[in-house]
Design a protein around this motif. Sequence first.
Motif, PDB file in Angstrom:
ATOM      1  N   TYR A 159      25.909 -11.041   7.603  1.00  0.00           N
ATOM      2  CA  TYR A 159      25.528 -11.249   9.009  1.00  0.00           C
ATOM      3  C   TYR A 159      26.518 -12.146   9.745  1.00  0.00           C
ATOM      4  CZ  TYR A 159      21.066  -9.594   7.173  1.00  0.00           C
ATOM      5  OH  TYR A 159      20.091  -8.843   6.569  1.00  0.00           O
ATOM      6  N   GLY A 160      26.327 -12.219  11.076  1.00  0.00           N
ATOM      7  CA  GLY A 160      26.954 -13.289  11.829  1.00  0.00           C
ATOM      8  C   GLY A 160      26.173 -14.556  11.481  1.00  0.00           C
ATOM      9  N   LEU A 205      31.106  -3.264  17.177  1.00  0.00           N
ATOM     10  CA  LEU A 205      30.016  -3.611  18.100  1.00  0.00           C
ATOM     11  C   LEU A 205      30.536  -4.196  19.414  1.00  0.00           C
ATOM     12  CD1 LEU A 205      26.980  -3.953  18.650  1.00  0.00           C
ATOM     13  CD2 LEU A 205      27.058  -6.103  17.368  1.00  0.00           C
ATOM     14  N   VAL A 224      22.491 -14.258  12.596  1.00  0.00           N
ATOM     15  CA  VAL A 224      22.298 -13.552  13.869  1.00  0.00           C
ATOM     16  C   VAL A 224      21.529 -12.267  13.589  1.00  0.00           C
ATOM     17  CG1 VAL A 224      23.530 -12.317  15.705  1.00  0.00           C
ATOM     18  CG2 VAL A 224      24.470 -14.466  14.785  1.00  0.00           C
ATOM     19  N   GLU A 267      31.528 -14.150  11.872  1.00  0.00           N
ATOM     20  CA  GLU A 267      31.047 -12.833  11.460  1.00  0.00           C
ATOM     21  C   GLU A 267      31.208 -12.666   9.951  1.00  0.00           C
ATOM     22  OE1 GLU A 267      29.321 -10.752  13.073  1.00  0.00           O
ATOM     23  OE2 GLU A 267      29.438  -8.915  11.924  1.00  0.00           O
ATOM     24  N   GLY A 276      19.654  -8.681  15.483  1.00  0.00           N
ATOM     25  CA  GLY A 276      20.113  -7.758  16.530  1.00  0.00           C
ATOM     26  C   GLY A 276      19.426  -7.872  17.872  1.00  0.00           C
ATOM     27  N   LEU A 283      19.875  -4.153  18.882  1.00  0.00           N
ATOM     28  CA  LEU A 283      20.375  -3.272  17.828  1.00  0.00           C
ATOM     29  C   LEU A 283      19.140  -2.657  17.162  1.00  0.00           C
ATOM     30  CD1 LEU A 283      23.129  -5.612  16.290  1.00  0.00           C
ATOM     31  CD2 LEU A 283      23.259  -4.109  18.299  1.00  0.00           C
ATOM     32  N   TYR A 327      20.038 -10.113  21.534  1.00  0.00           N
ATOM     33  CA  TYR A 327      20.869 -11.091  22.236  1.00  0.00           C
ATOM     34  C   TYR A 327      20.543 -11.046  23.731  1.00  0.00           C
ATOM     35  CZ  TYR A 327      24.137  -9.738  18.333  1.00  0.00           C
ATOM     36  OH  TYR A 327      24.724  -9.401  17.129  1.00  0.00           O
TER      37      TYR A 327
HETATM   38  C1  G1P Z   1      25.827  -6.801  13.452  1.00  0.00           C
HETATM   39  C2  G1P Z   1      26.527  -8.064  13.914  1.00  0.00           C
HETATM   40  C3  G1P Z   1      26.124  -9.240  13.039  1.00  0.00           C
HETATM   41  C4  G1P Z   1      24.622  -9.388  13.039  1.00  0.00           C
HETATM   42  C5  G1P Z   1      23.944  -8.081  12.628  1.00  0.00           C
HETATM   43  C6  G1P Z   1      22.448  -8.160  12.816  1.00  0.00           C
HETATM   44  O1  G1P Z   1      26.307  -6.472  12.173  1.00  0.00           O
HETATM   45  O2  G1P Z   1      27.923  -7.851  13.872  1.00  0.00           O
HETATM   46  O3  G1P Z   1      26.719 -10.418  13.521  1.00  0.00           O
HETATM   47  O4  G1P Z   1      24.235 -10.414  12.145  1.00  0.00           O
HETATM   48  O5  G1P Z   1      24.414  -6.982  13.434  1.00  0.00           O
HETATM   49  O6  G1P Z   1      21.812  -7.009  12.372  1.00  0.00           O
HETATM   50  P1  G1P Z   1      26.081  -5.028  11.495  1.00  0.00           P
HETATM   51  O7  G1P Z   1      24.700  -5.067  10.892  1.00  0.00           O
HETATM   52  O8  G1P Z   1      26.194  -4.017  12.587  1.00  0.00           O
HETATM   53  O9  G1P Z   1      27.135  -4.911  10.454  1.00  0.00           O
END
Ligand code: G1P
Length: 276
Positions: free
Chosen positions: A171-172, A110, A203, A191, A205, A131, A207
Motif C-alpha cells: 500500500y501507500g 493511478l 492508504v 508508495e 482507496g 477505488l 481520497y
Molecule cells: C493503490 C494506491 C495505494 C493504495 C491502494 C489502496 O494501489 O497506489 O497507495 O494504498 O491503491 O487500495 P493499488 O492497489 O492500485 O496497487
Amino acid sequence: MKLNKAILPVAGLGTRFLPATKSIPKEMLPIVDTPLVEFAVDEAVDAGIEEIIFITSHNKIAIQEHFRRNIELEQKLLDAKKDYQVERINLGKYKDIKFSFVNQEVQLGLGDAIYQAKSLIRSDEFFCVLLADDLFYSKVGVTSQLVEKFKELGKSIIALNKVDSSETKKYGVIDPEKLENDIYKINDIIEKPQSDPPSNLAVTGRYILSGEIMSILKDTKAGFGGEIQLTDAIKHMISSEGVFGLEYDGKKFDCGSKEGFIDANIFFAKKQNLIS
Ligand code: G1P
C-alpha cells in the motif's frame, strides 16, 4: 469549498481475475448480486457527490451500460410482474447524477488515470477519488466520513487503516502526526515501501483531493513499479498545501484480490441471510 465530483478509475485490466475479466470489467464482478462499481457509486452519491467521472478504457462499455436506463428490460420485468426487480435496475437513485466517461488510452498508473480528468476539475475545487476494489462495510459511508472531516479542515484528506507490518509493502504508507482521535497530519507518504515503512497506517482507496493536484500530476514522473503514482503527487502536495488522513470507522474488503473478493461475498451473503 466546492466538492461535488468524484473520479472512479476503472480502466485496469483486472488480470488477477482472468478469465472472468477477459470480456467483463473487473468492477462489474458482483458482490452477491451487485457489481463492485455500484457500491462505490452509491457511497459517493450518499456523500453528496453530483458528478461521477469514470476513467475508463474503450472496451469497458459494460460500465457505461450499467449506469444507463434500460427501458426495454424494465418493461419486460413489469410485464412479468417483477416490479421489485425494476426498482433494482431503474436507477432512480441516480436521477440527479451526471455520469461522465473519460478514456485512458494507455494505462500508465493511478496518477495518470486521475490526470485524464484534468479538463473536468478546476484548480480551486476539491474532488473525491474512489477505488472500487476497496469495498467498505460501515454505518456511515467512508466517503461521507471523509466529507465530514473535510468540511472542518478544508484540505485534502485520505482514508487510512492500520495494517500488519507484513502488509505495508502492498500500500501507500504515511508518516503520521496524530492530531486527534482518528485524524492525522501527513508528514510524508511512500508508495509500497519494500522496507522501513514510516508507519503501519496504509492508504485505502478513498481520497478527497485538491484540484491543484492536476498541475502536480502533469509533471509527476513514473515511480514505484514504473507507474505514475498518485502517491507521489500527494507527497508533493504535503509540502505545498498540507494533506490529512482519517482512520475511518468500518470494515474493508480488498476486492482486488481473490481472497478479499470471496470474503466480501461471504460477508454480504450472510448479511442478507442467504447463507449462515
Ligand atoms: C493503490 C494506491 C495505494 C493504495 C491502494 C489502496 O494501489 O497506489 O497507495 O494504498 O491503491 O487500495 P493499488 O492497489 O492500485 O496497487
